[in-house]
Design a protein around this motif. Structure first.
Motif, PDB file in Angstrom:
ATOM      1  N   TYR A   1      33.196   0.089   3.552  1.00 20.31           N
ATOM      2  CA  TYR A   1      33.375   1.024   4.657  1.00 20.31           C
ATOM      3  C   TYR A   1      33.668   0.280   5.957  1.00 20.31           C
ATOM      4  O   TYR A   1      33.102  -0.777   6.242  1.00 20.31           O
ATOM      5  CB  TYR A   1      32.100   1.852   4.782  1.00 20.31           C
ATOM      6  CG  TYR A   1      31.982   2.637   6.060  1.00 20.31           C
ATOM      7  CD1 TYR A   1      32.623   3.857   6.194  1.00 20.31           C
ATOM      8  CD2 TYR A   1      31.231   2.154   7.126  1.00 20.31           C
ATOM      9  CE1 TYR A   1      32.515   4.590   7.365  1.00 20.31           C
ATOM     10  CE2 TYR A   1      31.115   2.871   8.295  1.00 20.31           C
ATOM     11  CZ  TYR A   1      31.761   4.089   8.407  1.00 20.31           C
ATOM     12  OH  TYR A   1      31.658   4.805   9.567  1.00 20.31           O
ATOM     13  N   SER A   2      34.564   0.842   6.787  1.00 15.62           N
ATOM     14  CA  SER A   2      34.833   0.309   8.126  1.00 15.62           C
ATOM     15  C   SER A   2      34.782   1.461   9.112  1.00 15.62           C
ATOM     16  O   SER A   2      35.231   2.568   8.802  1.00 15.62           O
ATOM     17  CB  SER A   2      36.209  -0.356   8.188  1.00 15.62           C
ATOM     18  OG  SER A   2      36.540  -0.678   9.531  1.00 15.62           O
ATOM     19  N   ASP A   3      34.245   1.194  10.281  1.00 12.40           N
ATOM     20  CA  ASP A   3      34.053   2.268  11.257  1.00 12.40           C
ATOM     21  C   ASP A   3      35.095   2.242  12.369  1.00 12.40           C
ATOM     22  O   ASP A   3      34.822   2.673  13.487  1.00 12.40           O
ATOM     23  CB  ASP A   3      32.647   2.199  11.853  1.00 12.40           C
ATOM     24  CG  ASP A   3      32.411   0.922  12.655  1.00 12.40           C
ATOM     25  OD1 ASP A   3      33.295   0.040  12.642  1.00 12.40           O
ATOM     26  OD2 ASP A   3      31.351   0.821  13.303  1.00 12.40           O
ATOM     27  N   ALA A   4      36.309   1.779  12.063  1.00 14.05           N
ATOM     28  CA  ALA A   4      37.331   1.732  13.106  1.00 14.05           C
ATOM     29  C   ALA A   4      38.733   1.679  12.502  1.00 14.05           C
ATOM     30  O   ALA A   4      38.918   1.259  11.355  1.00 14.05           O
ATOM     31  CB  ALA A   4      37.115   0.523  14.010  1.00 14.05           C
ATOM     32  N   VAL A   5      39.692   2.124  13.298  1.00 19.41           N
ATOM     33  CA  VAL A   5      41.105   1.867  13.029  1.00 19.41           C
ATOM     34  C   VAL A   5      41.502   0.702  13.926  1.00 19.41           C
ATOM     35  O   VAL A   5      41.278   0.740  15.140  1.00 19.41           O
ATOM     36  CB  VAL A   5      41.981   3.096  13.367  1.00 19.41           C
ATOM     37  CG1 VAL A   5      43.467   2.730  13.272  1.00 19.41           C
ATOM     38  CG2 VAL A   5      41.669   4.251  12.452  1.00 19.41           C
ATOM     39  N   SER A   6      42.051  -0.335  13.331  1.00 23.98           N
ATOM     40  CA  SER A   6      42.526  -1.485  14.107  1.00 23.98           C
ATOM     41  C   SER A   6      44.038  -1.569  13.980  1.00 23.98           C
ATOM     42  O   SER A   6      44.586  -1.398  12.888  1.00 23.98           O
ATOM     43  CB  SER A   6      41.881  -2.777  13.606  1.00 23.98           C
ATOM     44  OG  SER A   6      40.478  -2.731  13.789  1.00 23.98           O
TER      45      SER A   6
END
Length: 715
Positions: free
Chosen positions: A181-186
């Protein structure tokens, strides 16, 4: 140590450190804010498209304020590159990022937004790599850069993340996943700065509307553009084209415009833009005769100039360093190149009645397009030129028709952000029916139009199934450039094909109004179920995935819930295409009563139904209270000033309303106020019966309605 060397070393080290940019959000339109990181490049998508926001449309959207979390969006500049980080919540889903063909949910993907011919994978290399996405939370992000962007759409977890994933033991823990899981759009932008735009909702549909309105509003085609079109084989002669048009009329199939493929030109790949004297010895006379039949002519071309073209020598100084198929590449970022191309098209095509163009091969495939080492006289890089070339050809040709006060409608192989109002529909050489429908669904998130065109088929069943789909799309087209197919090529289904071709014509008042709503209010005429109120994505979860713990894997969770084979068409219709070999299919109905389009019978409410429509039908459903204005079946779209008889259909038990749009259908006079909206209402009277009314046409405004009859489908 020498003090000067020490200072120089320190300065170099400082320059290598990332510079965190403080994003100050400035309102630019209601519900739209712009932020700046670093020093943005002057050459951008919005600059090339030349869009002017459709300001009136914003007044009809809810008032919203800047989201509180906007301050958490971070921008950094390091080594001449800009990175952006936009926070995500755990249950948030993402849509958009351009024209994707296989997935609707984009969270968990890594995309390289790069204009290209679609190669079979949703990796960002596509015909319209639009750097805009919509969140299920009700906001949108647009990156105004003409560079190749790398997007980590909820992938790549930082060690200091406030909601970092938890380490698990793959040996013993069955919930371990390869995509944490990742908590951002980069987003990585290969430039020293960029503009970023934030669009508020509150609902995802409101976000899409604001984006479309910001980019000029959606395209409003001429009425004839929403009729039926046939593209002929590539080496057809004028006589063969006329014979084909005669066959359409004789057999009773509708036809509004014919597309001529490469053989109309004296040389193609690269192009002369000049008529072949043997196949088309008298083009002006040929076009005039076709117009007498009510059929317009659209011309295929690509913009690469043959050494044998009359504009080759003049264009040479205003072209790029590399060729495409040995033809020079006009640098449309220069006024001179645009003027030369415009003059050629205007004098030899538009002045004799050509209605529009199909502009091919402006997307890519690295083996034939100019390489990224190419240079252009304008100083624009090859990368930026590739990202914007589709915009340039659309803008250049659209301006030609606009200055004549004449609407056009055509095809193009590439587009990008800002091209929302251009009169073009995207297509390609890929030919998966299922993926074409997914692309049609995704187009609604990104401000582009897509046609699931029909070319050839292996059976009558496939032919009919493809044809049924294309009737419920922006452009009802058979592209027979290679196959030579006709609507009646499979005799066993020719009557069913004719029925749907005629249905397309009957529904023109509805389609035309829905495109007007696209233009004035930013509502995409064809769009995903995710934008429909009452839609519950949980209904789409497969049985085998329902009991799995997918909380730590948003990507896998997303693809088990997405619906990519049914869509909304206009305000009231739900379309569920059938594919070859299917006898039955699932249809997910949003909350509320839905009725069968053909019979008016009740279908369901907020449930998943299994349907067996038979070969003759593509499943279509109408919301309770839905109003569908239709006209009599005919072979050509109504001309300017021509009146038609309306049959207004009402579905369900609920009262309903619909605003019917009208203008002359051919010019831009609507921009000067020459249009009207007529209110259609259905109310329940004291005796319990439904009654319909249509408001009178405004005095001095267009009125294309001769008479009105009513059909209450569910009574």
């Amino acid at each position: 140590m020498n003090i000067k060397k020490w200072i120089g070393t320190v300065l170099c080290m400082v320059c290598m450190l990332p510079l965190r940019a403080q994003i100050v959000w400035q309102p630019v339109e209601p519900g739209v804010w712009k932020g700046v990181v670093g020093t943005p490049e002057a050459y951008s998508l919005l600059e090339v498209a030349g869009c002017t926001p459709q300001k009136e449309g914003f007044k009809r959207l809810p008032e919203v304020g800047l989201p509180e979390w906007a301050g958490k969006i971070v921008g950094n500049v390091q080594d001449g590159k800009t990175s952006l980080r936009i926070p995500l919540q755990k249950k948030e889903q993402l849509y958009g990022f351009g024209l994707n063909f296989q997935t609707v949910h984009q969270r968990g993907k890594i995309l390289n937004l790069h204009t290209d011919h679609y190669g079979g994978k949703d990796n960002g290399r596509t015909h319209a790599p639009v750097p805009f996405y919509v969140s299920s939370r009700g906001y949108g992000i647009f990156i105004n850069s003409a560079r190749y962007l790398t997007v980590y759409a909820g992938t790549g977890a930082r060690k200091d993340s406030p909601e970092a994933p938890v380490a698990k033991d793959r040996n013993t823990d069955k919930t371990w996943v390869a995509r944490p899981y990742s908590d951002a759009v980069s987003v990585l932008v290969p430039a020293g700065g960029v503009e970023i735009y934030l669009f508020a909702g509150p609902a995802p549909m409101d976000v899409v509307r604001r984006y479309n309105l910001f980019c000029g509003g959606g395209n409003l085609p001429p009425r004839w553009g929403l009729g039926f079109t046939q593209r002929t084989q590539k080496l057809y002669t004028a006589g063969q084209v006329m014979e084909e048009a005669e066959a359409f009329e004789r057999k009773g199939f509708p036809l509004d415009y014919i597309g001529l493929e490469p053989g109309w030109q004296s040389k193609a790949y690269p192009c002369t833009f000049e008529w072949d004297k043997e196949r088309y010895p008298a083009p002006a006379d040929f076009i005039a005769k076709m117009q007498e039949r009510g059929v317009r002519i659209n011309l295929w071309t690509n913009p690469y100039v043959s050494p044998e073209s009359g504009i080759y020598n003049e264009m040479y100084p205003f072209s790029g360093s590399h060729t495409v198929w040995c033809g020079i590449v006009p640098d449309f970022a220069t006024v001179q190149a645009r003027r030369l191309w415009k003059d050629k098209l205007e004098k030899e095509h538009i002045n004799i009645g050509v209605s529009g163009f199909k502009i091919d091969e402006v997307d890519g495939y690295d083996h034939y397009i100019w390489p990224d080492v190419a240079t252009f006289p304008s100083g624009i890089s090859a990368e930026q030129m590739r990202q914007t070339y589709g915009l340039w050809v659309q803008r250049t040709t659209a301006e030609l028709y606009k200055q004549r006060n004449q609407r056009t409608f055509g095809l193009v192989r590439a587009s990008n952000a800002g091209g929302n109002s251009f009169p073009y529909v995207l297509y390609n050489d890929y030919y998966s029916h299922q993926d074409f429908i997914t692309a049609l669904i995704n187009s609604g998130f990104s401000g582009v139009l897509w046609t699931p065109e029909v070319r050839g088929s292996k059976s009558g069943e496939e032919w009919l199934r493809r044809f049924q789909s294309v009737v419920f799309s922006p452009m009802a087209m058979i592209n027979a450039w290679a196959s030579g197919t006709k609507p009646w090529s499979f005799p066993e289904v020719a009557e069913q094909v004719k029925e749907y071709a005629m249905l397309r014509m009957q529904m023109m008042p509805y389609w035309y109004t829905e495109f007007a709503r696209y233009h004035y209010d930013g509502i995409p005429p064809f769009r995903a179920m995710n934008l429909e109120p009452g839609f519950n994505p949980e209904q789409a979860v497969s049985v085998e995935m329902a009991d799995r713990n997918l909380e730590d894997n948003p990507y896998l969770e997303a693809v088990t819930k997405e619906i990519k084979d049914q869509y909304m068409a206009g305000e009231y219709l739900l379309v569920a295409p059938m594919f070859t070999g299917q006898a039955t299919r699932k249809v997910v109905l949003p909350k509320g009563d839905w009725y069968d389009f053909y019979t008016g019978k009740y279908a369901g409410n907020g449930e998943t139904i299994i349907v067996t429509p038979g070969l003759d039908r593509i499943p279509v459903y109408v919301k309770d209270g839905g109003i569908i204005p239709m006209m009599e079946a005919r072979l050509h779209a109504p001309a300017a000033g021509e009146k038609v008889n309306l049959e207004i259909r009402h579905y369900g038990k609920a009262e309903g309303s619909y605003r019917l749009y009208d203008d002359d259908g051919e010019t831009f006079d609507y921009e000067k106020g020459a249009f009207c909206w007529r209110e259609i209402k259905v109310v329940r009277q004291k005796d319990g019966k439904l009654k319909g009314t249509v408001s009178k046409a405004e005095k001095g405004k267009p009125n294309s309605v001769a008479s009105v009859t009513w059909k209450f489908m569910s009574m």
